[in-house]
Design a protein around this motif. Structure first.
Motif, PDB file in Angstrom:
ATOM      1  N   VAL A   4     -39.500 -93.395  27.259  1.00 34.98           N
ATOM      2  CA  VAL A   4     -38.397 -93.865  26.416  1.00 34.98           C
ATOM      3  C   VAL A   4     -38.341 -93.056  25.133  1.00 34.98           C
ATOM      4  O   VAL A   4     -39.351 -92.930  24.420  1.00 34.98           O
ATOM      5  N   ILE A   5     -37.171 -92.492  24.852  1.00 37.93           N
ATOM      6  CA  ILE A   5     -36.904 -91.879  23.559  1.00 37.93           C
ATOM      7  C   ILE A   5     -36.101 -92.889  22.750  1.00 37.93           C
ATOM      8  O   ILE A   5     -34.981 -93.247  23.123  1.00 37.93           O
ATOM      9  N   TRP A   6     -36.689 -93.362  21.674  1.00 34.74           N
ATOM     10  CA  TRP A   6     -36.081 -94.394  20.825  1.00 34.74           C
ATOM     11  C   TRP A   6     -35.530 -93.694  19.578  1.00 34.74           C
ATOM     12  O   TRP A   6     -36.248 -93.418  18.641  1.00 34.74           O
ATOM     13  N   TYR A   7     -34.249 -93.391  19.617  1.00 32.62           N
ATOM     14  CA  TYR A   7     -33.582 -92.614  18.564  1.00 32.62           C
ATOM     15  C   TYR A   7     -32.996 -93.612  17.573  1.00 32.62           C
ATOM     16  O   TYR A   7     -31.938 -94.192  17.802  1.00 32.62           O
ATOM     17  N   ASP A   8     -33.688 -93.843  16.447  1.00 30.45           N
ATOM     18  CA  ASP A   8     -33.380 -95.034  15.657  1.00 30.45           C
ATOM     19  C   ASP A   8     -33.995 -94.902  14.262  1.00 30.45           C
ATOM     20  O   ASP A   8     -35.069 -94.320  14.102  1.00 30.45           O
ATOM     21  N   ALA A   9     -33.329 -95.497  13.277  1.00 27.49           N
ATOM     22  CA  ALA A   9     -33.906 -95.576  11.929  1.00 27.49           C
ATOM     23  C   ALA A   9     -35.061 -96.569  11.879  1.00 27.49           C
ATOM     24  O   ALA A   9     -35.905 -96.513  10.988  1.00 27.49           O
ATOM     25  N   HIS A  10     -35.073 -97.484  12.852  1.00 26.24           N
ATOM     26  CA  HIS A  10     -36.054 -98.564  12.873  1.00 26.24           C
ATOM     27  C   HIS A  10     -36.947 -98.461  14.107  1.00 26.24           C
ATOM     28  O   HIS A  10     -36.566 -97.849  15.107  1.00 26.24           O
ATOM     29  N   GLY A  11     -38.125 -99.085  14.031  1.00 31.15           N
ATOM     30  CA  GLY A  11     -39.033 -99.069  15.175  1.00 31.15           C
ATOM     31  C   GLY A  11     -38.728-100.161  16.183  1.00 31.15           C
ATOM     32  O   GLY A  11     -39.075-100.044  17.354  1.00 31.15           O
ATOM     33  N   ASP A  12     -38.093-101.238  15.727  1.00 31.23           N
ATOM     34  CA  ASP A  12     -37.806-102.403  16.586  1.00 31.23           C
ATOM     35  C   ASP A  12     -39.067-102.872  17.297  1.00 31.23           C
ATOM     36  O   ASP A  12     -39.053-103.223  18.472  1.00 31.23           O
ATOM     37  N   LEU A  13     -40.164-102.869  16.527  1.00 36.80           N
ATOM     38  CA  LEU A  13     -41.481-103.210  17.069  1.00 36.80           C
ATOM     39  C   LEU A  13     -42.040-104.492  16.460  1.00 36.80           C
ATOM     40  O   LEU A  13     -43.244-104.730  16.492  1.00 36.80           O
ATOM     41  N   ASN A  14     -41.160-105.315  15.891  1.00 34.23           N
ATOM     42  CA  ASN A  14     -41.626-106.591  15.357  1.00 34.23           C
ATOM     43  C   ASN A  14     -41.892-107.586  16.484  1.00 34.23           C
ATOM     44  O   ASN A  14     -41.355-107.466  17.588  1.00 34.23           O
ATOM     45  N   THR A  15     -42.708-108.563  16.183  1.00 34.03           N
ATOM     46  CA  THR A  15     -42.969-109.696  17.072  1.00 34.03           C
ATOM     47  C   THR A  15     -42.582-110.963  16.308  1.00 34.03           C
ATOM     48  O   THR A  15     -42.320-110.902  15.103  1.00 34.03           O
ATOM     49  N   PRO A  16     -42.533-112.114  16.976  1.00 28.67           N
ATOM     50  CA  PRO A  16     -42.216-113.343  16.242  1.00 28.67           C
ATOM     51  C   PRO A  16     -43.142-113.570  15.039  1.00 28.67           C
ATOM     52  O   PRO A  16     -42.735-114.144  14.036  1.00 28.67           O
ATOM     53  N   GLU A  17     -44.374-113.072  15.138  1.00 29.48           N
ATOM     54  CA  GLU A  17     -45.344-113.265  14.048  1.00 29.48           C
ATOM     55  C   GLU A  17     -45.090-112.324  12.871  1.00 29.48           C
ATOM     56  O   GLU A  17     -45.371-112.665  11.723  1.00 29.48           O
ATOM     57  N   THR A  18     -44.573-111.129  13.148  1.00 27.56           N
ATOM     58  CA  THR A  18     -44.411-110.135  12.071  1.00 27.56           C
ATOM     59  C   THR A  18     -42.983-110.002  11.565  1.00 27.56           C
ATOM     60  O   THR A  18     -42.756-109.425  10.504  1.00 27.56           O
ATOM     61  N   SER A  19     -42.007-110.530  12.307  1.00 23.37           N
ATOM     62  CA  SER A  19     -40.604-110.333  11.929  1.00 23.37           C
ATOM     63  C   SER A  19     -40.269-111.055  10.627  1.00 23.37           C
ATOM     64  O   SER A  19     -40.509-112.253  10.486  1.00 23.37           O
ATOM     65  N   PRO A  20     -39.683-110.330   9.656  1.00 19.68           N
ATOM     66  CA  PRO A  20     -39.273-111.001   8.420  1.00 19.68           C
ATOM     67  C   PRO A  20     -37.960-111.772   8.569  1.00 19.68           C
ATOM     68  O   PRO A  20     -37.606-112.557   7.702  1.00 19.68           O
ATOM     69  N   SER A  21     -37.257-111.580   9.689  1.00 20.33           N
ATOM     70  CA  SER A  21     -35.910-112.141   9.813  1.00 20.33           C
ATOM     71  C   SER A  21     -35.699-113.094  11.001  1.00 20.33           C
ATOM     72  O   SER A  21     -34.810-113.925  10.973  1.00 20.33           O
ATOM     73  N   GLY A  22     -36.508-112.926  12.064  1.00 19.64           N
ATOM     74  CA  GLY A  22     -36.255-113.669  13.292  1.00 19.64           C
ATOM     75  C   GLY A  22     -35.159-113.060  14.142  1.00 19.64           C
ATOM     76  O   GLY A  22     -34.741-113.640  15.145  1.00 19.64           O
ATOM     77  N   ASN A  23     -34.693-111.870  13.762  1.00 19.39           N
ATOM     78  CA  ASN A  23     -33.642-111.176  14.512  1.00 19.39           C
ATOM     79  C   ASN A  23     -34.262-110.406  15.679  1.00 19.39           C
ATOM     80  O   ASN A  23     -35.083-109.510  15.480  1.00 19.39           O
ATOM     81  N   ILE A  24     -33.825-110.715  16.884  1.00 14.31           N
ATOM     82  CA  ILE A  24     -34.466-110.140  18.079  1.00 14.31           C
ATOM     83  C   ILE A  24     -34.124-108.665  18.257  1.00 14.31           C
ATOM     84  O   ILE A  24     -34.874-107.926  18.899  1.00 14.31           O
ATOM     85  N   HIS A  25     -33.030-108.169  17.650  1.00 17.74           N
ATOM     86  CA  HIS A  25     -32.735-106.735  17.785  1.00 17.74           C
ATOM     87  C   HIS A  25     -33.806-105.872  17.101  1.00 17.74           C
ATOM     88  O   HIS A  25     -33.886-104.677  17.363  1.00 17.74           O
ATOM     89  N   GLY A  26     -34.631-106.487  16.261  1.00 21.16           N
ATOM     90  CA  GLY A  26     -35.744-105.766  15.649  1.00 21.16           C
ATOM     91  C   GLY A  26     -37.046-105.931  16.420  1.00 21.16           C
ATOM     92  O   GLY A  26     -38.117-105.543  15.938  1.00 21.16           O
ATOM     93  N   MET A  27     -36.972-106.491  17.636  1.00 22.02           N
ATOM     94  CA  MET A  27     -38.168-106.739  18.453  1.00 22.02           C
ATOM     95  C   MET A  27     -38.092-106.100  19.834  1.00 22.02           C
ATOM     96  O   MET A  27     -39.042-106.205  20.617  1.00 22.02           O
ATOM     97  N   SER A  28     -36.978-105.461  20.154  1.00 18.87           N
ATOM     98  CA  SER A  28     -36.727-105.082  21.546  1.00 18.87           C
ATOM     99  C   SER A  28     -37.745-104.100  22.122  1.00 18.87           C
ATOM    100  O   SER A  28     -38.123-104.220  23.286  1.00 18.87           O
ATOM    101  N   LEU A  29     -38.207-103.153  21.324  1.00 21.39           N
ATOM    102  CA  LEU A  29     -39.187-102.202  21.861  1.00 21.39           C
ATOM    103  C   LEU A  29     -40.543-102.885  22.050  1.00 21.39           C
ATOM    104  O   LEU A  29     -41.237-102.627  23.038  1.00 21.39           O
TER     105      LEU A  29
END
Length: 298
Positions: free
Chosen positions: A117-142
């Motif tokens: 997978v090449i993840w071409y993005d400003a963000h890592g989208d590597l958050n989990t429910p424990e680390t996410s500051p927002s609860g937004n799942i688009h920041g957890m997909s990878l």
């Protein structure tokens, strides 16, 4: 080139800003079919997966927004992608926010043992429910694709549909949360931040990326978030971050991927026409698709 299957996923459930659900329509309006017609023997547009306009629901246990809805919709996308690959067609998915990658990658993992997978993005989208500051799942997909996160999401493609961390390359990162930085180090994920792109140049970054993935993968998926580009070139995104990859550098990256012949699927996400200027971002997305699929000036 062989057959191309275009599938829209007009989902904006993974974050708070509405409008990205109109991304597939904006990309089609920007002339995707006309642009790619000459590059494929056959193009089928499968239309859009029905998402609707459900009200935002926050999971009381985890704080995740729209957990059940995203799990349900990405499972449908995974099944569609699975079907497209099964008939030997190239899947091109139009987003929608980046949570759709949960479904795309889950579908692809039904067919590839060592998917890159090449993840071409400003963000890592590597958050989990424990680390996410927002609860937004688009920041957890990878992270979800790596098997990390809520079971309803990690099991979208079945328990064995897990991406390997050594088969990922993130390109363009410039906004990472603390939990994401720790996970990158823990998993040894290859990342080219804007610092590396500036220092090495896009040519070297792409040469290294292609060489890194080529020998050990049996397919490579490009997951391109338009916020990977600088907001001057792609203003119509929900989470713009200044100092991004230029339009020209992105074309070079796509052209080098076309020459390498390693890309077996792709998705273009986070086009938000409400925040755009005269459909500039969708037009950029279509132009980059042209380069990815081998369009040449001469």
């Amino acid at each position: 080139m062989k057959k191309l299957s275009i599938l829209g996923m007009p989902m904006d459930l993974g974050q708070l800003r509405r409008g990205v659900d109109m991304g597939p329509s904006a990309i089609r309006y920007a002339g995707i079919n006309e642009r790619l017609n000459k590059l494929f023997n056959e193009i089928e547009d499968l239309g859009d997966i029905e998402v609707g306009r459900p009200a935002v629901k926050v999971d009381s246990d985890t704080g995740l927004r729209n957990l059940e809805l995203i799990a349900d919709k990405t499972k449908i996308l995974a099944e569609k992608v699975d079907q497209v690959v099964a008939k030997d067609s190239f899947p091109l998915i139009l987003g929608g926010d980046h949570s759709i990658a949960i479904g795309t990658i889950a579908g692809l993992l039904q067919h590839y043992q060592n998917l890159g997978v090449i993840w071409y993005d400003a963000h890592g989208d590597l958050n989990t429910p424990e680390t996410s500051p927002s609860g937004n799942i688009h920041g957890m997909s990878l992270a979800v694709s790596l098997g990390l996160g809520h079971p309803m999401l990690t099991e979208v493609g079945g328990e064995t549909a897990i991406l390997k961390s050594e088969n990922i390359v993130i390109i363009g990162a410039r906004s990472l949360d603390e939990g994401e930085r720790e996970l990158i180090k823990e998993k040894g994920i290859k990342v080219y931040t804007m610092h590396e792109i500036d220092r090495l140049g896009m040519t070297t970054v792409m040469e290294e990326t292609i060489n890194y993935l080529k020998g050990k993968t049996d397919g490579v998926h490009l997951s391109l978030d338009l916020d990977g580009l600088d907001p001057n070139d792609a203003p119509g995104v929900g989470t713009p971050v200044m100092g991004g990859i230029s339009y020209r550098e992105s074309h070079l990256a796509m052209e080098m991927l076309a020459e390498s012949n390693i890309i077996t699927s792709a998705e273009f996400v986070e086009v938000n026409p409400i925040l755009d200027e005269k459909n500039k971002t969708a037009t950029a997305a279509v132009a980059l698709m042209g380069s990815l699929f081998g369009e040449k000036l001469l």
